[in-house]
Design an enzyme around this catalytic site. Sequence first.
Site, short mmCIF file in Angstrom:
data_model
loop_
_atom_site.label_atom_id
_atom_site.label_comp_id
_atom_site.label_asym_id
_atom_site.label_seq_id
_atom_site.Cartn_x
_atom_site.Cartn_y
_atom_site.Cartn_z
N TYR A 143 41.60 -14.05 -11.07
CA TYR A 143 41.01 -15.18 -11.59
C TYR A 143 40.64 -14.89 -13.02
CZ TYR A 143 39.98 -18.06 -7.56
OH TYR A 143 40.21 -18.80 -6.23
N LYS A 188 45.36 -5.65 -0.10
CA LYS A 188 46.76 -5.61 0.16
C LYS A 188 47.45 -4.19 -0.32
CE LYS A 188 50.69 -7.73 1.35
NZ LYS A 188 51.01 -7.66 2.82
N ASP A 221 46.91 -10.10 4.93
CA ASP A 221 47.67 -10.81 5.92
C ASP A 221 47.36 -10.70 7.33
OD1 ASP A 221 48.55 -8.38 5.64
OD2 ASP A 221 50.87 -8.89 5.72
N ASP A 245 38.56 -16.19 -1.46
CA ASP A 245 38.73 -17.45 -1.53
C ASP A 245 39.61 -18.07 -0.67
OD1 ASP A 245 38.65 -20.28 -3.08
OD2 ASP A 245 40.68 -20.05 -3.49
N ASP A 249 37.91 -20.24 3.12
CA ASP A 249 38.54 -21.46 3.64
C ASP A 249 38.99 -21.69 5.20
OD1 ASP A 249 37.87 -22.93 1.21
OD2 ASP A 249 39.95 -23.73 1.10
C1 IPM Z 1 35.79 -21.88 -4.50
C2 IPM Z 1 36.61 -22.83 -4.89
C3 IPM Z 1 36.90 -22.35 -6.39
C4 IPM Z 1 37.51 -21.13 -6.34
C5 IPM Z 1 37.66 -23.42 -7.38
C6 IPM Z 1 37.05 -25.12 -7.33
C7 IPM Z 1 37.90 -22.89 -8.81
O1 IPM Z 1 37.74 -22.91 -4.38
O2 IPM Z 1 34.51 -21.85 -4.94
O3 IPM Z 1 36.08 -21.53 -3.33
O4 IPM Z 1 38.57 -21.05 -6.41
O5 IPM Z 1 36.65 -19.97 -6.56
MG MG Z 2 37.71 -21.96 -2.50
#
Ligand code: IPM
Ligand code: MG
Length: 362
Positions: A143, A188, A221, A245, A249
């Site tokens: 990032y 990884k 993975d 990240d 999710d």
């Molecule tokens: C998160 C989001 C952010 C990230 C985006 C909105 C920049 O996906 O906080 O997980 O990738 O960190």
């Molecule tokens: Mg995110």
Amino acid sequence: MTSTYHIVLLPGDGIGPEVVAGTRRVLEELAPAFELAFRFETHLMGGCAIDASGRPLPEETLAACKQADAVLLGAVGGPKWSDPNAPVRPEQGLLALRKELGLYANLRPVRIFPQLRNASSLKPEVLEGVDLLVVRELTGGIYFGPREEGPDRSYDTMLYTRPEIERVVRVAARAARRRRKHLTSVDKANVLGVSRLWRRVTTEVMANEFPDVTLEHQLVDAMAMHLIRRPADFDVIVSGNLFGDILTDEAAMLAGSMGMLPSASLGEGTRGLYEPIHGSAPDIAGQGIANPLATILSAAMMLRHSFAQEAAAQAIEDAVARALAAGYRTPDLAAVAAADQTVEVVGTEAMVSVVCDFLHTD
Ligand code: IPM
Ligand code: MG
């Protein structure tokens, strides 16, 4: 004696303003019983800030956040600002804020409310006993590494230094020590040099400073697979920025909805940034149906981590659990309710009111 805390609110874009307004209401409702007082200040960040000033993180917003005891953020981004050719993006504001405040450790707990076991797309038996904490490195890695963007050639760099790895691993290991003493480090290392450094440094820190915590390494993975196959086997998971990240999710689906996962971003001091892990959900913005619980649970994390008000944090978490137990669901959770569940589908404000009511029951 009343403790007063100064909170900067950054509602942001999409459903952000709705869930932040609701969470503010919960904090205000909670305050008297715990002898707390909150001073709120609202600022622009993200797409709304681009519209107003051309910049996703205006200087006055950053200055206010640096003065605050804690920051509560809704969400940033949306189709309006998603043109790949746009000179600035809302997300840059969030990344700059994390970096400027030195918030290198992002705590994302994954807790399954028993009432929502049927809301997950996974079989209920797979979810039995799931209690995870993902610690995502937040101010380094790909990032923030050197990058270039051109019409025909672009790159981003996954760069980590030893101190960056050491400090986030320590945060994760200290958390593991207070929990089930099991740390899984995700990388990884079979492909990336940066991951081999990550693995080496993690192994050293754990052997030297946390011999009482079991360390396990997983490739990212494979981890993506284990997370949905046997999630109950994990306790604390630590990873770099990008892998964390993605995995969080995925982990949100264990809890049934992106609308359920809170997060805390912390650095060296007590000041933290608290935000739901979900995005701005432009498809449902302004309709009053967004799930406010992830943001409300983020406020509970704020009370715990920045203000050391554990009882107040617990009160919020209990109220959320009771609201769910009583059958209240925002549409994101209702759609997958089991046939034998009696649920009442409510909008954002009604859900907030229910949580406020349950703050007062024992
Ligand atoms: C998160 C989001 C952010 C990230 C985006 C909105 C920049 O996906 O906080 O997980 O990738 O960190
Ligand atoms: Mg995110």
